[in-house]
Design a protein around this motif. Sequence first.
Motif, PDB file in Angstrom:
ATOM      1  N   ALA A   3       0.831  -1.205   0.000  1.00 16.69           N
ATOM      2  CA  ALA A   3       0.000   0.000   0.000  1.00 16.69           C
ATOM      3  C   ALA A   3       0.866   1.255   0.000  1.00 16.69           C
ATOM      4  O   ALA A   3       0.555   2.230  -0.696  1.00 16.69           O
ATOM      5  CB  ALA A   3      -0.935  -0.008   1.207  1.00 16.69           C
ATOM      6  N   SER A   4       1.962   1.245   0.734  1.00 13.53           N
ATOM      7  CA  SER A   4       2.865   2.398   0.778  1.00 13.53           C
ATOM      8  C   SER A   4       3.450   2.683  -0.591  1.00 13.53           C
ATOM      9  O   SER A   4       3.526   3.839  -1.024  1.00 13.53           O
ATOM     10  CB  SER A   4       3.992   2.154   1.784  1.00 13.53           C
ATOM     11  OG  SER A   4       3.481   2.099   3.089  1.00 13.53           O
ATOM     12  N   CYS A   7       0.761   4.135  -2.824  1.00 13.42           N
ATOM     13  CA  CYS A   7       0.502   5.541  -2.457  1.00 13.42           C
ATOM     14  C   CYS A   7       1.597   6.459  -2.993  1.00 13.42           C
ATOM     15  O   CYS A   7       1.310   7.536  -3.521  1.00 13.42           O
ATOM     16  CB  CYS A   7       0.387   5.684  -0.946  1.00 13.42           C
ATOM     17  SG  CYS A   7      -1.154   5.042  -0.277  1.00 13.42           S
ATOM     18  N   VAL A  10       1.087   6.898  -6.669  1.00  9.28           N
ATOM     19  CA  VAL A  10      -0.043   7.791  -6.931  1.00  9.28           C
ATOM     20  C   VAL A  10       0.372   9.240  -6.694  1.00  9.28           C
ATOM     21  O   VAL A  10       0.026  10.127  -7.475  1.00  9.28           O
ATOM     22  CB  VAL A  10      -1.265   7.411  -6.054  1.00  9.28           C
ATOM     23  CG1 VAL A  10      -2.309   8.502  -6.054  1.00  9.28           C
ATOM     24  CG2 VAL A  10      -1.859   6.091  -6.524  1.00  9.28           C
ATOM     25  N   MET A  11       1.114   9.489  -5.630  1.00 13.14           N
ATOM     26  CA  MET A  11       1.548  10.852  -5.313  1.00 13.14           C
ATOM     27  C   MET A  11       2.413  11.447  -6.417  1.00 13.14           C
ATOM     28  O   MET A  11       2.408  12.658  -6.627  1.00 13.14           O
ATOM     29  CB  MET A  11       2.332  10.870  -3.996  1.00 13.14           C
ATOM     30  CG  MET A  11       1.465  10.731  -2.789  1.00 13.14           C
ATOM     31  SD  MET A  11       2.330  10.642  -1.173  1.00 13.14           S
ATOM     32  CE  MET A  11       3.937  11.238  -1.451  1.00 13.14           C
ATOM     33  N   GLY A  96       7.643   5.115  -0.185  1.00 14.76           N
ATOM     34  CA  GLY A  96       6.576   5.580   0.694  1.00 14.76           C
ATOM     35  C   GLY A  96       6.697   5.048   2.114  1.00 14.76           C
ATOM     36  O   GLY A  96       5.722   5.065   2.868  1.00 14.76           O
ATOM     37  N   MET A 165       4.894  10.552   3.131  1.00 16.18           N
ATOM     38  CA  MET A 165       3.509  10.478   3.599  1.00 16.18           C
ATOM     39  C   MET A 165       3.287  11.456   4.757  1.00 16.18           C
ATOM     40  O   MET A 165       2.265  12.128   4.811  1.00 16.18           O
ATOM     41  CB  MET A 165       3.147   9.060   4.042  1.00 16.18           C
ATOM     42  CG  MET A 165       3.298   8.007   2.981  1.00 16.18           C
ATOM     43  SD  MET A 165       2.360   8.385   1.504  1.00 16.18           S
ATOM     44  CE  MET A 165       2.973   7.131   0.422  1.00 16.18           C
ATOM     45  N   ARG A 168       3.068  14.973   3.360  1.00 16.20           N
ATOM     46  CA  ARG A 168       1.759  15.237   2.757  1.00 16.20           C
ATOM     47  C   ARG A 168       0.691  15.438   3.825  1.00 16.20           C
ATOM     48  O   ARG A 168      -0.156  16.297   3.698  1.00 16.20           O
ATOM     49  CB  ARG A 168       1.344  14.076   1.838  1.00 16.20           C
ATOM     50  CG  ARG A 168       2.134  14.005   0.560  1.00 16.20           C
ATOM     51  CD  ARG A 168       1.731  15.171  -0.344  1.00 16.20           C
ATOM     52  NE  ARG A 168       2.525  15.198  -1.535  1.00 16.20           N
ATOM     53  CZ  ARG A 168       2.080  14.914  -2.742  1.00 16.20           C
ATOM     54  NH1 ARG A 168       0.843  14.570  -2.918  1.00 16.20           N
ATOM     55  NH2 ARG A 168       2.882  14.964  -3.773  1.00 16.20           N
ATOM     56  N   ARG A 169       0.729  14.619   4.881  1.00 14.54           N
ATOM     57  CA  ARG A 169      -0.261  14.747   5.958  1.00 14.54           C
ATOM     58  C   ARG A 169      -0.126  16.099   6.658  1.00 14.54           C
ATOM     59  O   ARG A 169      -1.104  16.779   6.928  1.00 14.54           O
ATOM     60  CB  ARG A 169      -0.113  13.612   6.964  1.00 14.54           C
ATOM     61  CG  ARG A 169      -1.171  13.645   8.044  1.00 14.54           C
ATOM     62  CD  ARG A 169      -1.114  12.384   8.902  1.00 14.54           C
ATOM     63  NE  ARG A 169      -2.280  12.243   9.712  1.00 14.54           N
ATOM     64  CZ  ARG A 169      -2.500  12.912  10.849  1.00 14.54           C
ATOM     65  NH1 ARG A 169      -1.597  13.762  11.295  1.00 14.54           N
ATOM     66  NH2 ARG A 169      -3.601  12.731  11.549  1.00 14.54           N
ATOM     67  N   SER A 180      -1.315  15.801  -6.930  1.00 15.72           N
ATOM     68  CA  SER A 180      -0.613  14.573  -7.292  1.00 15.72           C
ATOM     69  C   SER A 180       0.759  14.866  -7.874  1.00 15.72           C
ATOM     70  O   SER A 180       1.513  13.959  -8.180  1.00 15.72           O
ATOM     71  CB  SER A 180      -1.434  13.757  -8.299  1.00 15.72           C
ATOM     72  OG  SER A 180      -1.585  14.496  -9.487  1.00 15.72           O
TER      73      SER A 180
END
Length: 189
Positions: A3-4, A7, A10-11, A96, A165, A168-169, A180
Amino acid sequence: MLASVLCAAVMDGGPLPGGAGLTTEDLNKLLARCFSSAPVRNLVSTENVVPTSDEEIMVRDLLLAQRSTEGETSRWLAAMIARRAMEPNHLWEDLGLRERLELSRLLARHFAPLAAQNTKNMRWKRFFYRRLCEEEGLVMCTTPVCTQCNDFNHCFGEETGESRMAERRRDYLRGVEVTSEPPAIRRRK
Protein backbone atom coordinates in the motif's frame (compact mmCIF):
# COMPACT_ATOMS: atom_id res chain seq x y z
CA MET A 1 4.38 -2.21 2.32
CA LEU A 2 2.48 -2.74 -0.90
CA ALA A 3 0.00 0.00 0.00
CA SER A 4 2.86 2.40 0.78
CA VAL A 5 4.44 1.83 -2.61
CA LEU A 6 1.12 2.30 -4.38
CA CYS A 7 0.50 5.54 -2.46
CA ALA A 8 3.96 6.84 -3.36
CA ALA A 9 3.33 6.01 -7.03
CA VAL A 10 -0.04 7.79 -6.93
CA MET A 11 1.55 10.85 -5.31
CA ASP A 12 4.00 11.10 -8.20
CA GLY A 13 1.16 11.29 -10.71
CA GLY A 14 1.09 9.56 -14.05
CA PRO A 15 -0.09 6.04 -14.83
CA LEU A 16 -0.23 3.90 -11.70
CA PRO A 17 1.16 0.70 -13.28
CA GLY A 18 4.24 2.55 -14.51
CA GLY A 19 4.75 4.38 -11.22
CA ALA A 20 4.44 1.14 -9.30
CA GLY A 21 6.58 -0.88 -11.72
CA LEU A 22 3.88 -3.44 -12.45
CA THR A 23 2.10 -4.54 -15.56
CA THR A 24 -1.58 -3.68 -15.68
CA GLU A 25 -2.40 -7.36 -15.20
CA ASP A 26 -0.13 -7.68 -12.15
CA LEU A 27 -1.46 -4.47 -10.62
CA ASN A 28 -5.04 -5.67 -11.00
CA LYS A 29 -4.07 -9.05 -9.46
CA LEU A 30 -2.39 -7.27 -6.54
CA LEU A 31 -5.41 -5.04 -5.98
CA ALA A 32 -7.81 -8.01 -6.10
CA ARG A 33 -5.69 -10.13 -3.78
CA CYS A 34 -4.51 -7.61 -1.21
CA PHE A 35 -7.17 -4.92 -1.34
CA SER A 36 -10.29 -6.91 -2.20
CA SER A 37 -12.60 -4.76 -0.09
CA ALA A 38 -11.32 -1.50 -1.59
CA PRO A 39 -13.35 0.01 -4.42
CA VAL A 40 -10.27 0.24 -6.67
CA ARG A 41 -10.21 -3.30 -8.01
CA ASN A 42 -9.91 -3.61 -11.78
CA LEU A 43 -9.93 0.14 -12.28
CA VAL A 44 -6.53 0.09 -13.92
CA SER A 45 -6.80 -0.14 -17.69
CA THR A 46 -4.35 -1.28 -20.32
CA GLU A 47 -4.08 2.34 -21.48
CA ASN A 48 -1.79 3.01 -18.53
CA VAL A 49 1.13 0.92 -19.81
CA VAL A 50 4.55 2.51 -19.39
CA PRO A 51 7.72 0.99 -20.91
CA THR A 52 10.29 -0.47 -18.52
CA SER A 53 13.87 0.82 -18.80
CA ASP A 54 16.86 -1.50 -19.13
CA GLU A 55 18.21 -0.18 -15.84
CA GLU A 56 14.96 -1.01 -14.06
CA ILE A 57 14.97 -4.51 -15.55
CA MET A 58 18.52 -5.08 -14.28
CA VAL A 59 17.62 -4.06 -10.72
CA ARG A 60 14.44 -6.16 -10.84
CA ASP A 61 16.35 -9.20 -12.09
CA LEU A 62 18.97 -8.75 -9.37
CA LEU A 63 16.23 -8.80 -6.75
CA LEU A 64 14.43 -11.76 -8.33
CA ALA A 65 17.63 -13.80 -8.42
CA GLN A 66 18.08 -13.20 -4.69
CA ARG A 67 14.57 -13.66 -3.36
CA SER A 68 13.95 -15.71 -0.26
CA THR A 69 10.18 -15.97 -0.53
CA GLU A 70 8.25 -17.56 -3.37
CA GLY A 71 5.08 -16.41 -5.02
CA GLU A 72 3.63 -13.34 -6.58
CA THR A 73 4.26 -11.02 -3.64
CA SER A 74 8.05 -11.21 -3.88
CA ARG A 75 7.82 -10.89 -7.68
CA TRP A 76 5.63 -7.80 -7.31
CA LEU A 77 7.95 -6.36 -4.68
CA ALA A 78 11.00 -6.87 -6.91
CA ALA A 79 9.32 -4.98 -9.74
CA MET A 80 8.06 -2.24 -7.43
CA ILE A 81 11.41 -1.74 -5.70
CA ALA A 82 13.22 -1.68 -9.05
CA ARG A 83 10.84 0.94 -10.44
CA ARG A 84 10.95 3.14 -7.37
CA ALA A 85 14.77 2.88 -7.34
CA MET A 86 14.69 5.00 -10.50
CA GLU A 87 13.37 7.96 -8.48
CA PRO A 88 15.81 10.57 -7.10
CA ASN A 89 15.33 10.34 -3.31
CA HIS A 90 16.39 7.71 -0.80
CA LEU A 91 14.81 4.42 -1.78
CA TRP A 92 12.81 4.15 1.46
CA GLU A 93 11.31 7.57 0.71
CA ASP A 94 10.43 6.72 -2.86
CA LEU A 95 8.76 3.51 -1.64
CA GLY A 96 6.58 5.58 0.69
CA LEU A 97 8.09 4.05 3.84
CA ARG A 98 8.58 5.83 7.16
CA GLU A 99 12.30 5.09 7.55
CA ARG A 100 15.22 3.14 6.13
CA LEU A 101 14.81 0.38 8.70
CA GLU A 102 11.47 -0.60 7.13
CA LEU A 103 13.20 -1.08 3.79
CA SER A 104 15.99 -3.10 5.40
CA ARG A 105 13.44 -5.39 7.06
CA LEU A 106 11.53 -5.79 3.79
CA LEU A 107 14.69 -6.74 1.92
CA ALA A 108 15.82 -9.10 4.70
CA ARG A 109 12.48 -10.88 4.57
CA HIS A 110 11.88 -11.15 0.84
CA PHE A 111 15.43 -10.89 -0.58
CA ALA A 112 17.52 -12.28 2.28
CA PRO A 113 20.57 -13.47 0.28
CA LEU A 114 21.00 -10.01 -1.23
CA ALA A 115 20.28 -8.15 2.01
CA ALA A 116 22.82 -10.30 3.88
CA GLN A 117 25.54 -9.15 1.47
CA ASN A 118 25.16 -5.53 2.57
CA THR A 119 27.39 -6.08 5.60
CA LYS A 120 28.62 -2.48 5.76
CA ASN A 121 25.12 -0.96 5.69
CA MET A 122 25.63 0.78 2.34
CA ARG A 123 22.69 2.79 1.03
CA TRP A 124 20.43 0.37 -0.79
CA LYS A 125 20.42 2.00 -4.23
CA ARG A 126 24.20 2.28 -4.18
CA PHE A 127 24.43 -1.32 -3.00
CA PHE A 128 22.19 -2.56 -5.83
CA TYR A 129 24.29 -0.77 -8.44
CA ARG A 130 27.51 -1.98 -6.89
CA ARG A 131 26.25 -5.56 -7.09
CA LEU A 132 25.18 -5.07 -10.72
CA CYS A 133 28.63 -3.75 -11.60
CA GLU A 134 30.33 -6.63 -9.81
CA GLU A 135 28.19 -9.15 -11.72
CA GLU A 136 29.37 -7.58 -14.99
CA GLY A 137 33.00 -7.53 -13.85
CA LEU A 138 33.02 -3.74 -13.60
CA VAL A 139 34.26 -1.56 -10.78
CA MET A 140 32.23 1.54 -9.93
CA CYS A 141 34.49 2.64 -7.09
CA THR A 142 37.54 4.86 -7.45
CA THR A 143 39.39 3.32 -4.50
CA PRO A 144 39.75 -0.27 -3.33
CA VAL A 145 38.74 0.64 0.25
CA CYS A 146 35.47 2.48 0.90
CA THR A 147 36.79 4.50 3.85
CA GLN A 148 39.41 6.10 1.57
CA CYS A 149 36.90 7.14 -1.09
CA ASN A 150 35.79 10.73 -1.61
CA ASP A 151 32.22 9.48 -2.17
CA PHE A 152 32.04 7.62 1.16
CA ASN A 153 29.24 9.81 2.54
CA HIS A 154 27.19 9.31 -0.65
CA CYS A 155 27.29 5.55 -0.16
CA PHE A 156 27.17 5.27 3.63
CA GLY A 157 25.88 8.59 4.94
CA GLU A 158 22.79 9.06 7.09
CA GLU A 159 19.40 8.43 5.54
CA THR A 160 17.11 10.44 7.73
CA GLY A 161 14.29 12.81 7.07
CA GLU A 162 10.57 13.11 7.07
CA SER A 163 8.69 10.49 5.11
CA ARG A 164 6.79 11.65 2.06
CA MET A 165 3.51 10.48 3.60
CA ALA A 166 4.14 12.46 6.79
CA GLU A 167 5.02 15.51 4.70
CA ARG A 168 1.76 15.24 2.76
CA ARG A 169 -0.26 14.75 5.96
CA ARG A 170 1.37 17.79 7.58
CA ASP A 171 0.61 19.89 4.50
CA TYR A 172 -2.99 18.65 4.50
CA LEU A 173 -3.46 19.54 8.19
CA ARG A 174 -1.98 23.00 7.58
CA GLY A 175 -4.46 23.52 4.75
CA VAL A 176 -1.89 23.45 2.00
CA GLU A 177 -3.37 22.11 -1.23
CA VAL A 178 -2.02 18.61 -1.84
CA THR A 179 -1.79 17.68 -5.52
CA SER A 180 -0.61 14.57 -7.29
CA GLU A 181 2.42 16.47 -8.53
CA PRO A 182 5.65 15.48 -6.77
CA PRO A 183 7.16 17.92 -4.28
CA ALA A 184 10.43 19.66 -5.10
CA ILE A 185 12.83 16.84 -5.76
CA ARG A 186 16.01 16.61 -3.77
CA ARG A 187 18.73 14.71 -5.59
CA ARG A 188 19.95 12.20 -2.99
CA LYS A 189 21.16 8.85 -4.17
